[in-house]
Design a protein around this motif. Structure first.
Motif, PDB file in Angstrom:
ATOM      1  N   UNK A 213      46.630  65.343  49.179  1.00 45.04           N
ATOM      2  CA  UNK A 213      47.357  64.437  50.282  1.00 45.04           C
ATOM      3  C   UNK A 213      47.590  63.127  49.856  1.00 45.04           C
ATOM      4  N   UNK A 214      46.461  62.717  49.067  1.00 44.22           N
ATOM      5  CA  UNK A 214      46.457  60.996  48.640  1.00 44.22           C
ATOM      6  C   UNK A 214      47.601  61.051  47.520  1.00 44.22           C
ATOM      7  N   UNK A 215      47.972  62.018  46.766  1.00 46.08           N
ATOM      8  CA  UNK A 215      49.087  61.886  45.752  1.00 46.08           C
ATOM      9  C   UNK A 215      50.227  61.893  46.592  1.00 46.08           C
TER      10      UNK A 215
ATOM     11  N   UNK B 148      53.330  58.906  46.702  1.00 40.66           N
ATOM     12  CA  UNK B 148      54.790  59.277  46.288  1.00 40.66           C
ATOM     13  C   UNK B 148      55.644  58.640  47.313  1.00 40.66           C
ATOM     14  N   UNK B 149      55.267  59.074  48.600  1.00 43.31           N
ATOM     15  CA  UNK B 149      56.216  58.448  49.761  1.00 43.31           C
ATOM     16  C   UNK B 149      56.069  56.965  49.791  1.00 43.31           C
ATOM     17  N   UNK B 150      54.927  56.257  49.612  1.00 43.65           N
ATOM     18  CA  UNK B 150      54.805  55.173  49.376  1.00 43.65           C
ATOM     19  C   UNK B 150      55.626  54.281  48.542  1.00 43.65           C
ATOM     20  N   UNK B 151      55.630  54.951  47.432  1.00 41.75           N
ATOM     21  CA  UNK B 151      56.356  54.182  46.228  1.00 41.75           C
ATOM     22  C   UNK B 151      57.925  54.658  46.560  1.00 41.75           C
ATOM     23  N   UNK B 152      58.134  55.775  47.070  1.00 42.76           N
ATOM     24  CA  UNK B 152      59.896  56.056  47.075  1.00 42.76           C
ATOM     25  C   UNK B 152      60.357  55.288  48.428  1.00 42.76           C
TER      26      UNK B 152
ATOM     27  N   UNK C  89      56.986  52.400  52.312  1.00 41.57           N
ATOM     28  CA  UNK C  89      56.103  52.444  53.702  1.00 41.57           C
ATOM     29  C   UNK C  89      54.603  52.228  53.193  1.00 41.57           C
ATOM     30  N   UNK C  90      54.056  52.053  54.267  1.00 35.72           N
ATOM     31  CA  UNK C  90      52.479  51.664  54.374  1.00 35.72           C
ATOM     32  C   UNK C  90      51.827  53.324  54.287  1.00 35.72           C
ATOM     33  N   UNK C  91      50.438  53.050  53.943  1.00 31.85           N
ATOM     34  CA  UNK C  91      49.705  54.304  53.819  1.00 31.85           C
ATOM     35  C   UNK C  91      49.688  54.946  55.219  1.00 31.85           C
TER      36      UNK C  91
ATOM     37  N   UNK D  87      53.823  62.765  56.713  1.00 35.19           N
ATOM     38  CA  UNK D  87      53.243  64.158  56.179  1.00 35.19           C
ATOM     39  C   UNK D  87      52.881  64.838  57.614  1.00 35.19           C
ATOM     40  N   UNK D  88      52.308  64.143  58.632  1.00 36.54           N
ATOM     41  CA  UNK D  88      51.843  64.919  59.804  1.00 36.54           C
ATOM     42  C   UNK D  88      53.071  65.648  60.578  1.00 36.54           C
TER      43      UNK D  88
END
Length: 233
Positions: A165-167, A171-175, A178-180, A187-188
């Motif tokens: 989930x951290x990975x 990926x979403x933050x880099x792409x 967005x924030x953590x 994801x939710x």
């Protein structure tokens, strides 16, 4: 020359590990004010221990301002245990106040005092003459409780499957920049929209970044696109 007695005695220490920063400040009256910023997740109790180690032994009390904590999972209970144990060991009053947002909802679900879980206020007994709650309000509260239980179940699942989930969050933050917390919400939402377990969603996103890997199923891609667009990332 200005008198030093008129100046607040402040000392700031920043401790950074993963997604949590704790600011330690000593006020003029000697008390220590700790301001955690970020997430209470795995490892947060150790960060708190190191912050407390920097508190002056003569501090008459320890106050934590939790208003800047944006997310927490069940590791927050160990965080509170560490704080409570410190207060008992040093015979110093400790408080943890200012809870907001998702952390406050988790405290409610866990049956803890949302003002200060370490120093719960006594709740007055409900008068017998109080009329029963209307069915509409009762239904709304039941729905809120179900949503909170679902969120807690997801948090427990996230705790046991945190690496993948951290990975996916990274990926979403880099792409999408967005924030953590936003990555977690995405994801939710994808999990809920596609009726797919959170870990499975995270694994599909993570695997999809590998060379020659097949793309996630259409329902996952659609749910992901909707979740991202709804936040205008």
């Amino acid at each position: 020359m200005a008198s030093t007695a008129s100046r607040p005695l402040t000392r700031r220490t920043h401790i950074l590990v993963d997604t949590l920063v704790i600011d330690v400040r000593r006020e003029a009256d000697g008390r220590a004010v700790l301001t955690p910023r970020g997430e209470l997740v795995h490892g947060c109790a150790g960060i708190l221990s190191r912050a407390l180690a920097g508190v002056s032994p003569g501090s008459p009390r320890i106050d934590l301002d939790m208003a800047r904590v944006t997310f927490m999972d069940t590791a927050a209970l160990q965080f509170l245990d560490t704080l409570d144990a410190y207060g008992r060991r040093h015979a110093v009053p400790v408080t943890a106040t200012g809870w907001t947002g998702q952390p406050r909802r988790i405290l409610e679900l866990a049956g803890l005092d949302t003002t200060d879980p370490l120093n719960p206020a006594e709740r007055p007994a409900r008068p017998r003459s109080t009329p029963p709650v209307s069915s509409m309000v009762a239904a709304e509260r039941t729905e809120q409780l179900l949503l909170l239980r679902q969120e807690l179940d997801q948090l427990r699942e996230a705790l046991t499957t945190r690496p993948v989930i951290d990975q996916a969050r990274g990926i979403l933050m880099a792409a999408h920049g967005c924030t953590s917390r936003q990555a977690w919400d995405i994801l939710r939402e994808v999990s809920q929209r596609s009726n797919t377990k959170l870990r499975a969603v995270a694994a599909m996103i993570t695997t999809g970044t590998q060379p020659d890997a097949p793309p996630p199923p259409e329902e996952i891609r659609t749910a992901l696109r909707v979740a991202i667009e709804s936040r205008r990332l």
